[in-house]
Design an enzyme around this catalytic site. Structure first.
Site, PDB file in Angstrom:
ATOM      1  N   VAL A  49       4.319  -5.612   8.224  1.00  0.00           N
ATOM      2  CA  VAL A  49       3.405  -4.583   7.712  1.00  0.00           C
ATOM      3  C   VAL A  49       2.221  -5.225   6.997  1.00  0.00           C
ATOM      4  O   VAL A  49       1.083  -4.757   7.093  1.00  0.00           O
ATOM      5  CB  VAL A  49       4.142  -3.604   6.773  1.00  0.00           C
ATOM      6  N   CYS A  50       2.483  -6.320   6.298  1.00  0.00           N
ATOM      7  CA  CYS A  50       1.420  -7.008   5.556  1.00  0.00           C
ATOM      8  C   CYS A  50       0.330  -7.513   6.506  1.00  0.00           C
ATOM      9  O   CYS A  50      -0.864  -7.382   6.224  1.00  0.00           O
ATOM     10  CB  CYS A  50       2.002  -8.185   4.776  1.00  0.00           C
TER      11      CYS A  50
END
Length: 201
Positions: A88-89
């Site tokens: 997600v980062c």
């Protein structure tokens, strides 16, 4: 009767555990990061490590950056995330800020900062891979002291990451927090993206 009391106690314990598992700032009574917080006072003596190559680290004698240098007299948007190179980062969080950098500058933001519990060398390689170093300043919180001081540390050993941080964002003006957002779970990406914080400036 005893059985009823036991059931009520168990239900109360379950509710308490569920409430503790929520990560929203409003339910994190122990978090020091809230609107009005002086971020430098909340993390006294803490410094961060600007993203750099190993050679740059050697030439700078592995210098660190005091929080006052980052926030004093500036309008800063800062966001924290569990780790470099994670899903997600890499795919959502950093790209959301990179793609909106012009909008932040138009609002008078001096710097947009990404901080993670990583060493500055891993952060540097990741930032270069994302092509985001020209838009965003990246810092490593190598020992997690910054996030722990703010009550934003998170044990992600279950995901083989060890001690890390929540996923969060904040708008900070001259060291004072004006807005803060924390995801309910580090894998979520609902309230910490660029669009949300832009609306809070």
């Amino acid at each position: 009767m005893a059985m009823s009391i036991l059931k009520l106690r168990n239900l109360s314990a379950l509710r308490s555990a569920a409430n503790s598992a929520r990560i929203g700032v409003s339910s994190r009574g122990f978090s020091k990061l809230a609107e009005g917080t002086d971020i430098t006072s909340a993390a006294p003596g803490v410094s961060l490590q600007k993203a750099r190559s190993w050679d740059e680290g050697v030439s700078s004698k592995f210098s660190t950056t005091p929080l006052s240098d980052i926030f004093k007299g500036k309008k800063v948007v800062i966001f924290g995330l569990p780790g470099a190179y994670t899903g997600v980062c890499s795919q959502q969080h950093v790209p959301s800020y990179k793609s909106h950098i012009d909008k932040f500058k138009a609002k008078g933001i001096d710097s947009v900062i990404c901080v993670s519990v990583n060493d500055p060398f891993a952060i540097n390689g990741w930032a270069e891979k994302l092509g985001a170093k020209d838009a965003i300043e990246f810092y490593g919180d190598f020992d997690g002291k910054f996030h722990k001081s703010l009550g934003l540390d998170k044990d992600l050993s279950a995901a083989l990451l060890g001690p890390r941080s929540e996923r969060w964002s904040a708008y900070v003006e001259d060291g004072k927090v004006k807005a803060v957002n924390v995801e309910e779970a580090p894998s979520d990406f609902k309230v910490t993206g660029a669009e949300v914080i832009l609306g809070q400036i």
